[in-house]
Enzyme design. Structure first.
Site, PDB file in Angstrom:
ATOM      1  N   THR A 185       0.821  -1.218   0.000  1.00 34.95           N
ATOM      2  CA  THR A 185       0.000   0.000   0.000  1.00 34.95           C
ATOM      3  C   THR A 185       0.854   1.266   0.000  1.00 34.95           C
ATOM      4  O   THR A 185       1.983   1.264   0.506  1.00 34.95           O
ATOM      5  CB  THR A 185      -0.906  -0.005   1.253  1.00 34.95           C
ATOM      6  N   ASP A 186       0.265   2.343  -0.497  1.00 32.88           N
ATOM      7  CA  ASP A 186       0.948   3.647  -0.437  1.00 32.88           C
ATOM      8  C   ASP A 186       0.988   4.189   0.997  1.00 32.88           C
ATOM      9  O   ASP A 186       1.729   5.129   1.287  1.00 32.88           O
ATOM     10  CB  ASP A 186       0.274   4.667  -1.374  1.00 32.88           C
ATOM     11  N   GLU A 187       0.181   3.584   1.892  1.00 29.17           N
ATOM     12  CA  GLU A 187       0.129   4.111   3.263  1.00 29.17           C
ATOM     13  C   GLU A 187       1.446   3.936   4.010  1.00 29.17           C
ATOM     14  O   GLU A 187       1.666   4.568   5.040  1.00 29.17           O
ATOM     15  CB  GLU A 187      -1.007   3.438   4.054  1.00 29.17           C
ATOM     16  N   TYR A 225      -2.210  -0.561  10.898  1.00 29.71           N
ATOM     17  CA  TYR A 225      -2.291  -1.228   9.592  1.00 29.71           C
ATOM     18  C   TYR A 225      -1.076  -0.882   8.735  1.00 29.71           C
ATOM     19  O   TYR A 225      -0.376  -1.776   8.237  1.00 29.71           O
ATOM     20  CB  TYR A 225      -3.586  -0.822   8.863  1.00 29.71           C
ATOM     21  N   LYS A 265       2.032  -3.237   7.305  1.00 26.60           N
ATOM     22  CA  LYS A 265       2.361  -3.405   5.876  1.00 26.60           C
ATOM     23  C   LYS A 265       3.807  -2.960   5.620  1.00 26.60           C
ATOM     24  O   LYS A 265       4.523  -3.571   4.824  1.00 26.60           O
ATOM     25  CB  LYS A 265       1.385  -2.609   4.994  1.00 26.60           C
TER      26      LYS A 265
END
Ligand code: NAD
Ligand code: DAU
Length: 358
Positions: free
Chosen positions: A137-139, A162, A166
């Protein structure tokens, strides 16, 4: 033994199921081994209507990526030429109320999977065409201000349990590439939307609440920005990276469609009102500004130059068309929505949204 299977983890979830549907349609030589624990977010109904010829190339195993013995057995039974790893706990709000599951599956599960894949790859004689593709993810890059975009070299700076989980899993995947030579690929993508998304994420949740006449919870003042990516565009990008990406590399994938939460919610109100023949603007009265998400990242945006220049990928769908198609899908799949909204979901939603929306 002919190495014909691709192990896909989390293939009964939103992106995994869309990906399996796409590859079985577009690649007649693909045989998919789909390993999924069927958590609240996994649903075999997402794959139930495959044509018989495609269903014959889809092998489902109900199991957990944390189960090392199962993984070892699967890699022995099915000669796999690669892994595409989607399985994860994926909802930021759930990671705030219960972070441990995110550590267990996203970090621990990914490490268990890496170890089993490494052993299988070594036993196969380290074939150069093997791929371990990690879907991330870009997060992991944290939050942007009003300008700029995340590139593959942006520093990691995760905000939520989260995104921290990741980020940790990305580090392990990269470490297995550098330390053991496992041919890894990592993709970091922005917010997906489209069919089969569990109605806890913004777009399907809002569509569902508009239809039910329930309040539409907008966190804070609704000014947070996401870069929206249609899931079928994402699936095309994943396929190109898996088939043509350079081992060891990371590719960022974005939709090039930045919108605030409030813009998304208003647009959904407009589309649903028009489809349902309601007075224009009537659903907007359901908007309720609620307590902000703790640690809420302000903005995500993706610089997708690398995947565009190296692999020639760019999104094929315009945001407004794909959002309208998404609304149509949910309107036509109310039975699916009702089916996935049972049990765990209802209890969690009541605790976490209905109360906050007052
Ligand atoms: P999802 O929550 O819809 O699906 C996750 C799937 O993983 C489910 O089918 C679930 O049953 C399965 N799963 C969970 N724990 C498991 C375990 N321990 N063992 C085996 N299976 C397990 O998620 P999604 O939105 O489809 O996301 C897929 C991947 O893409 C995730 O890794 C997520 O972090 C990443 N991602 C998602 C988005 C997005 O916008 N949805 C964006 C960027 C990255
Ligand atoms: O950026 C990629 C990520 O996108 C993925 O890695 C995650 O798996 C996926 O869940 C998604 O994370 P977000 O937190 O951005 O998605 P979500 O749909 O939960 O929220 C989108 C935006 O809408 C965010 O700014 C929070 C806001 N929001 C969300 C919900 C569910 C609301 O204002 N109200 C809501 O009820």
């Amino acid at each position: 033994m002919q190495r014909k299977y691709i192990l896909i983890t989390g293939g009964a979830g939103f992106i995994g199921a869309n990906f399996i549907r796409e590859v079985l349609k577009r690649r007649s030589d693909w045989h998919v081994l789909n390993l999924d624990a069927l958590t609240y977010a996994g649903n075999l109904a997402n794959l139930a209507d495959l044509p018989p010829e495609q269903q014959a190339r889809h092998h489902f195993v109900h199991g957990d990526i944390r189960d090392g013995a199962l993984l070892t057995r699967l890699f022995k039974e099915y000669a796999c030429r690669g892994v595409i790893h989607f399985a994860a706990e994926s909802h930021v709000d759930r990671s705030i109320t219960g972070p441990q599951a995110f550590v267990d599956t996203n970090v621990g599960g990914t490490c268990t999977l890496l170890q089993a894949a490494l052993a299988a790859w070594q036993e196969q004689g380290r074939p150069a065409d093997f791929r371990f593709h990690h879907v991330s993810t870009d997060e992991v890059y944290g939050s942007l201000g009003p300008d700029g975009a995340f590139s593959e070299t942006s520093p990691y700076d995760p905000s939520s349990p989260y995104s921290a989980s990741k980020a940790a899993s990305d580090h392990f995947v990269r470490a297995y590439g550098r330390t053991y030579g496992l041919p890894i690929l990592i993709t970091n993508c922005s917010n997906n939307y489209g069919p089969y998304q569990f109605p806890e994420k913004l777009i399907p949740l809002v569509i569902d609440n508009i239809l039910a006449g329930k309040s539409l919870p907008v966190y804070g003042d609704g000014s947070n920005v996401r870069d929206w990516l249609y899931v079928l565009d994402h699936c095309q990008a994943l396929l190109q990276v898996f088939e043509k990406g350079r081992p060891g590399q990371t590719y960022n994938i974005g939709g090039g469609a930045e919108r605030t939460t409030l813009e998304i919610v208003r647009e959904l109100c407009r589309i649903v009102d028009a489809r349902q023949g309601r007075e224009p603007g009537s659903s907007e009265s359901l908007i309720a500004f609620v307590t902000d998400r703790p640690g809420h990242d302000f903005r995500y945006a993706i610089d997708a130059d690398k995947i565009k220049n190296e692999l020639g990928w760019q999104p094929a769908h315009a945001f407004s068309d794909a959002l309208a198609a998404t609304v149509t899908w949910y309107l036509e799949h109310q039975e699916w929505v009702a089916g996935v909204k049972s049990g765990d979901y209802r209890q969690w939603l009541e605790l976490n949204y209905d109360r906050r929306a007052g």
